[in-house]
Write an enzyme that holds these catalytic residues in place. Structure first.
Site, PDB file in Angstrom:
ATOM      1  CG  ASP A   8      -2.172  -0.697   1.048  1.00 58.18           C
ATOM      2  OD1 ASP A   8      -2.429  -1.113  -0.090  1.00 58.18           O
ATOM      3  OD2 ASP A   8      -2.922  -0.829   2.023  1.00 58.18           O
TER       4      ASP A   8
ATOM      5  CE  LYS B 236      -7.540   1.308  -2.168  1.00 56.64           C
ATOM      6  NZ  LYS B 236      -8.269   1.050  -0.951  1.00 56.64           N
TER       7      LYS B 236
ATOM      8  CG  MET C 165      -8.505   7.934   7.035  1.00 59.73           C
ATOM      9  SD  MET C 165      -9.571   6.603   6.462  1.00 59.73           S
ATOM     10  CE  MET C 165     -10.350   6.087   7.979  1.00 59.73           C
TER      11      MET C 165
HETATM   12  N1  SAH Z   1      -4.442   0.613   8.946  1.00 59.03           N
HETATM   13  C1  SAH Z   1      -3.865   1.914   9.254  1.00 59.03           C
HETATM   14  C2  SAH Z   1      -4.853   3.035   9.006  1.00 59.03           C
HETATM   15  C3  SAH Z   1      -5.264   3.176   7.577  1.00 59.03           C
HETATM   16  S1  SAH Z   1      -6.389   4.490   7.322  1.00 59.03           S
HETATM   17  C4  SAH Z   1      -3.361   1.902  10.686  1.00 59.03           C
HETATM   18  O1  SAH Z   1      -3.667   0.977  11.444  1.00 59.03           O
HETATM   19  O2  SAH Z   1      -2.648   2.813  11.053  1.00 59.03           O
HETATM   20  C5  SAH Z   1      -5.308   5.790   6.799  1.00 59.03           C
HETATM   21  C6  SAH Z   1      -5.202   6.833   7.889  1.00 59.03           C
HETATM   22  O3  SAH Z   1      -4.358   6.346   8.920  1.00 59.03           O
HETATM   23  C7  SAH Z   1      -4.540   8.111   7.448  1.00 59.03           C
HETATM   24  O4  SAH Z   1      -5.456   8.986   6.826  1.00 59.03           O
HETATM   25  C8  SAH Z   1      -4.087   8.673   8.781  1.00 59.03           C
HETATM   26  O5  SAH Z   1      -5.146   9.242   9.489  1.00 59.03           O
HETATM   27  C9  SAH Z   1      -3.660   7.419   9.503  1.00 59.03           C
HETATM   28  N2  SAH Z   1      -2.224   7.158   9.367  1.00 59.03           N
HETATM   29  C10 SAH Z   1      -1.634   6.124   8.771  1.00 59.03           C
HETATM   30  N3  SAH Z   1      -0.300   6.213   8.862  1.00 59.03           N
HETATM   31  C11 SAH Z   1      -0.048   7.342   9.543  1.00 59.03           C
HETATM   32  C12 SAH Z   1       1.134   7.990   9.982  1.00 59.03           C
HETATM   33  N4  SAH Z   1       2.340   7.492   9.731  1.00 59.03           N
HETATM   34  N5  SAH Z   1       1.006   9.140  10.691  1.00 59.03           N
HETATM   35  C13 SAH Z   1      -0.200   9.658  10.961  1.00 59.03           C
HETATM   36  N6  SAH Z   1      -1.341   9.097  10.560  1.00 59.03           N
HETATM   37  C14 SAH Z   1      -1.278   7.951   9.871  1.00 59.03           C
END
Ligand code: SAH
Length: 495
Positions: A37, A59, A172
């Site tokens: 991803d 995406k 998000m």
């Molecule tokens: N499965 C992922 C979340 C996916 S949804 C998890 O468990 O972290 C995608 C959202 O995750 C982004 O819009 C943001 O809000 C958050 N996110 C993912 N990686 C991030 C990072 N390194 N720093 C801050 N927010 C993050």
């Protein structure tokens, strides 16, 4: 061991490559196909087998690259072809990661799968900002919530219930921040409650801002924060008082491309320890050459360039069924690594010899000095993943500079420049005066005068290399455009 035809749904962690689980990493290292991803740290792809197939399933917020249905189809296609597949997802696959849909789809097609949890951004990003998501002094509950609503199929948040919890991590949620704030305040949260927004948490691009519920929207706008970011609401956020343990590391924020030669791994380790995230380019795949037609008996000295050359030598002896004690030759080591390897075989190398016939075992003829016969030990080829990783790093604008460790690496740099013109904008760090000389002499594209006072990387490397590091400006494309007016063409003509 990974099983053929199985799909492993693996959480890659939030960004820092070290935050993938031991189990996830083991699967990644063995997979034949990896579907990854956008939010997965591209450097993790360098952990894969040299011939693994890497498929981008990312995406971008505005551009749907591989649609979810297409990702499902790809997983099934590879698994049915008998491949071991890792589906590598940012954070934890079960937290807003659609793993439920993917698992259901695999079940429908009777494809065996496993889920390997990961560290989710809502916990990790605050931790790297120095904030725990629960704390005895700040309440007893913690929630994760999706800050956006995609379509009518998704549930609306129950704001009343959510507002009663002590700490909330919104995923998000940057675009929708005004709505989030409004709903929380309407449901009883105070305008003065502290809020943290952590963008690109746990990565070298991490940026944290703190404000109050009443002011956070303006602050985020002013600081131009965007997704991926975690919005952490709760009194615990008051604990953030400036830079965290992570943001305070001396080289925090640096993601250099480090050209990969013999020196580089060691340099990379040091840089990592200081908070930088070096990308070793390219990754080499080394294979041992078959037993050469060589009479070891003939030489009075056998010299070893590196530890690997020692290993190959002993494999060759084994194949020839030669007992090491039969050899009369003096052994010498060209590097400390070769010396240590010889020690591990119970051999104490000498500093030098006055033998007439001398043999050097190395993986590159450039190491060969006069007076030595040269025998290559290994074939080095560039692994394809490096280009994929480099492309991703460029897309995300992650790279901050290029480090050139040796004169030999200058050739790699020129290759890179012609393949990736965008890299010419990055400044160069030469790890020794002769590298700098070489760079300046190449085609005179570089400028010598770079103000590096505010550049922690140079200062730190300088201490380590005792003042040998020099910055040489890149930005060649820019200047050649100014001088010749012919743009890219002029550049290609020079090289
Ligand atoms: N499965 C992922 C979340 C996916 S949804 C998890 O468990 O972290 C995608 C959202 O995750 C982004 O819009 C943001 O809000 C958050 N996110 C993912 N990686 C991030 C990072 N390194 N720093 C801050 N927010 C993050």
């Amino acid at each position: 061991m990974v099983d053929k035809g199985t799909v492993y749904l693996v959480g890659a962690g939030p960004g820092d490559q070290g935050l993938i689980s031991a189990k996830g990493l083991a699967y990644l290292e063995q997979a034949e196909v990896v579907l990854y991803d956008r939010l997965v740290n591209p450097l993790l792809l360098e952990k894969t087998k040299f011939d693994a197939e890497l498929v981008y399933a990312g995406k971008l917020p505005q551009r749907h690259f591989l649609r979810q249905e297409a990702i499902h189809d790809e997983m099934v296609r590879y698994a049915q072809a008998g491949k071991s597949v890792v589906r590598l997802k940012g954070g934890d696959p079960g937290v807003f990661g659609r793993v439920g849909e993917e698992a259901a789809f695999l079940e429908e097609y009777n494809i065996p799968y496993e889920i390997v949890p990961g560290i989710t951004a809502g916990i990790a990003a605050p931790a790297y900002a120095g904030i725990p998501v629960t704390h005895r002094l700040y309440g007893t509950s913690f929630a994760v919530a999706a800050g956006h609503r995609k379509g009518k199929d998704e549930l609306e948040l129950d704001w009343e219930a959510l507002s009663k919890l002590d700490t909330i991590a919104f995923y998000m949620g940057v675009k929708n921040l005004p709505t989030i704030v409004e709903n929380l305040i309407q449901n009883g949260r105070s305008e003065s409650e502290p809020v943290l927004v952590i963008q690109w948490g746990t990565t070298t691009k991490q940026k944290t801002v703190k404000a109050e519920l009443g002011t956070i929207v303006a602050t985020v706008e002013h600081e131009k924060l965007s997704n991926p970011a975690i919005t952490l609401v709760g009194e615990i956020a008051s604990e953030y008082t400036g830079k965290s343990w992570f943001e305070n590391k001396p080289l925090f924020g640096s993601s250099p491309l480090l050209l990969n030669d013999e020196l580089s791994e060691n340099v990379a380790k040091q840089l990592e320890a200081e908070g930088a995230e070096p990308f070793l380019y390219p990754r080499w795949h080394k294979t041992m050459l078959p037993l050469p037609q060589i009479e070891f008996d003939h030489y009075g000295e056998v010299a070893f360039q590196d530890a690997e050359d020692v290993t190959v030598f002993f494999k060759w002896l084994e194949e020839q069924e030669i007992d090491i004690r039969q050899l009369q030759a003096v052994f010498t080591a060209k590097t400390e690594r070769a010396k240590a390897a010889l020690h591990s075989y119970g051999i104490r190398p000498q500093a030098q010899s006055n033998a007439e016939a001398k043999l050097l075992l190395a993986n590159d003829a450039r190491f060969c000095e006069e007076g030595y016969a040269y025998q290559q030990t290994m074939l080095k080829t560039k692994v394809n993943s490096s280009k994929i990783v480099l492309n991703r790093l460029l897309e995300e604008e992650n790279l901050t500079e290029i480090i050139v460790p040796s004169v030999a690496a200058c050739e790699l740099l020129l290759e890179l420049y012609s393949d990736y013109p965008a890299l010419r904008k990055l400044n160069l760090l030469a790890l020794s005066p002769d590298v700098k000389q070489r760079l300046l002499s190449l085609h005179r594209p570089f400028s010598e005068s770079v103000n590096t006072d505010a550049w922690p990387m140079t200062n730190w490397l300088n201490q380590w290399f005792e003042g040998q590091v020099d910055a040489v400006a890149g930005d060649f494309v820019h200047r050649s455009r100014q001088s010749s007016g012919t743009g890219e063409q002029a550049v290609s003509a020079v090289y």
